[in-house]
Design an enzyme around this catalytic site. Structure first.
Site, PDB file in Angstrom:
ATOM      1  N   ASP A 153      33.970 113.554 -46.332  1.00 43.40           N
ATOM      2  CA  ASP A 153      33.236 114.866 -45.990  1.00 43.40           C
ATOM      3  C   ASP A 153      34.101 115.625 -47.010  1.00 43.40           C
ATOM      4  OD1 ASP A 153      33.044 117.527 -44.547  1.00 43.40           O
ATOM      5  OD2 ASP A 153      31.751 116.182 -43.673  1.00 43.40           O
ATOM      6  N   ILE A 154      33.402 116.695 -47.455  1.00 42.91           N
ATOM      7  CA  ILE A 154      34.059 117.792 -48.442  1.00 42.91           C
ATOM      8  C   ILE A 154      34.989 118.818 -47.515  1.00 42.91           C
ATOM      9  CG2 ILE A 154      31.994 119.354 -48.079  1.00 42.91           C
ATOM     10  CD1 ILE A 154      32.474 120.321 -50.699  1.00 42.91           C
TER      11      ILE A 154
ATOM     12  N   ASN B 168      24.753 115.191 -35.743  1.00 43.30           N
ATOM     13  CA  ASN B 168      24.242 116.460 -35.497  1.00 43.30           C
ATOM     14  C   ASN B 168      22.835 116.360 -35.540  1.00 43.30           C
ATOM     15  OD1 ASN B 168      26.842 117.187 -34.831  1.00 43.30           O
ATOM     16  ND2 ASN B 168      27.195 118.025 -37.144  1.00 43.30           N
TER      17      ASN B 168
ATOM     18  N   GLN C 101      23.112 120.822 -37.079  1.00 40.15           N
ATOM     19  CA  GLN C 101      23.024 120.129 -38.192  1.00 40.15           C
ATOM     20  C   GLN C 101      22.871 120.941 -39.467  1.00 40.15           C
ATOM     21  OE1 GLN C 101      19.461 117.565 -37.902  1.00 40.15           O
ATOM     22  NE2 GLN C 101      19.724 116.309 -39.822  1.00 40.15           N
ATOM     23  N   SER C 102      23.433 120.969 -40.563  1.00 37.24           N
ATOM     24  CA  SER C 102      23.065 121.834 -41.806  1.00 37.24           C
ATOM     25  C   SER C 102      22.387 121.242 -42.780  1.00 37.24           C
ATOM     26  CB  SER C 102      24.571 122.132 -42.331  1.00 37.24           C
ATOM     27  OG  SER C 102      25.181 121.168 -42.488  1.00 37.24           O
TER      28      SER C 102
ATOM     29  N   HIS D 264      22.790 111.766 -41.151  1.00 36.06           N
ATOM     30  CA  HIS D 264      23.997 111.228 -41.530  1.00 36.06           C
ATOM     31  C   HIS D 264      24.848 111.112 -40.415  1.00 36.06           C
ATOM     32  CE1 HIS D 264      24.098 115.789 -41.984  1.00 36.06           C
ATOM     33  NE2 HIS D 264      25.339 115.751 -41.505  1.00 36.06           N
ATOM     34  N   LEU D 265      25.721 110.256 -40.357  1.00 32.85           N
ATOM     35  CA  LEU D 265      26.676 109.928 -39.175  1.00 32.85           C
ATOM     36  C   LEU D 265      28.119 110.714 -39.657  1.00 32.85           C
ATOM     37  CD1 LEU D 265      24.585 107.655 -38.583  1.00 32.85           C
ATOM     38  CD2 LEU D 265      26.402 106.473 -37.482  1.00 32.85           C
ATOM     39  N   HIS D 266      28.588 111.302 -38.686  1.00 32.55           N
ATOM     40  CA  HIS D 266      30.230 111.680 -39.074  1.00 32.55           C
ATOM     41  C   HIS D 266      31.180 110.545 -38.413  1.00 32.55           C
ATOM     42  CE1 HIS D 266      29.481 115.860 -40.778  1.00 32.55           C
ATOM     43  NE2 HIS D 266      28.320 115.645 -40.087  1.00 32.55           N
TER      44      HIS D 266
END
Length: 283
Positions: A5-6, A61, A68-69, A74-76
């Site tokens: 993740d960034i 999310n 959710q952006s 996707h999974l974190h």
């Protein structure tokens, strides 16, 4: 596909995304059962590679209220430290609020005081204040009406105009980049007839997905209007974040040019030279 993740929220924080397009979890149907299971299994395997034997957290999310952006499922996966649940307790909110205003009040009295103030401000109740009649020294009550605070000044409309103008200009250029790549990628089967049969490319909601098929992997390009960047997730070089600098899309970390890096990677994949590769130069 998995990458870091960034903006990591833990010592270990990476994302797991599917190659097949799925906007959000609430859009999943019975046909996505295998895909969702594959995502969780991939998250487990990646967590093992990151040596998260003591445990980790998997988060999805979903939707606007779910924060959710990016509308590509996707999974974190977060780990490397002890997690808390729930993340913030109600008692913590109250304790922080009490600390902000000092510990001199008993908390129950403070809550009652808040309720009274809320009712006063809501109903604009006539307040009473105590004053003295100094000539006779006889106390009396004098009423006055509550006056709301002045309206805060509006932000400079010129600044707002330029902000919106810059966002519109970025959207126009970023959409042009995605559309140009989309048109070019659609022509790849004609240039390379030996591509796998599951080759696919599609663009929707500012997200371009290039599935090369077979074992070649999947590219995902996504415009980020808020930070004025184009994000590219490559199966070979990982995530990159391109900004418009001096008329060119430049990687914020390595300084590489978007078109040069992408054409070089795809040229190595297809073992040939990609002619008429899109170029973007702005004044």
């Amino acid at each position: 596909m998995a990458f870091h993740d960034i903006q990591p929220q833990a010592p270990v924080h990476f994302l797991v995304i599917p190659k097949k397009r799925l906007n959000q979890l609430s859009d999943a149907t019975e046909e996505h059962t295998a895909l969702l299971g594959k995502l969780l299994l991939t998250a487990k395997n990646c967590a093992n590679l990151m040596l998260l034997e003591k445990g980790y957290r998997v988060v999805i999310n979903n939707g606007r209220e779910g924060c959710q952006s990016v509308y590509h499922l996707h999974l974190h996966v977060l780990g490397g430290r002890k997690m808390k649940w729930p993340p913030v307790l109600k008692q913590q909110y109250e304790q922080e609020e009490m600390t902000d205003y000092g510990n001199t009040f008993d908390f129950s009295v403070w809550k009652m005081f808040k309720v009274i103030c809320y009712q006063i401000l809501k109903n604009r109740t006539t307040l009473m204040r105590f004053t003295h009649n100094y000539p006779t020294m006889v106390p009396k009550w004098t009423s006055f009406n509550y006056q709301p605070p002045p309206t805060p000044p509006v932000r400079n409309p010129v600044m707002c105009y330029f902000c919106l103008k810059n966002m519109a200009e970025f959207d126009k250029k970023a959409d042009g980049v995605l559309q140009a790549f989309f048109d070019f990628f659609q022509s790849l089967p004609d240039l390379f007839p030996t591509l796998p049969p599951d080759f696919d490319v599609y663009c929707e909601n500012g997200i371009l997905t290039l599935n090369l098929g077979g074992t070649y992997g999947t590219y995902v390009m996504h415009k980020q209007t808020e930070c004025r960047q184009i994000w590219v997730a490559s199966p070979y070089s990982g995530p990159k974040y391109y900004e418009l600098v001096n008329g060119k899309w430049v990687d914020s970390k390595s300084g590489g040019i978007l078109t040069e890096q992408l054409s070089e990677e795809l040229g190595m994949v297809f073992r040939g030279t990609l002619e008429n590769f899109p170029q973007f130069v702005y004044d």
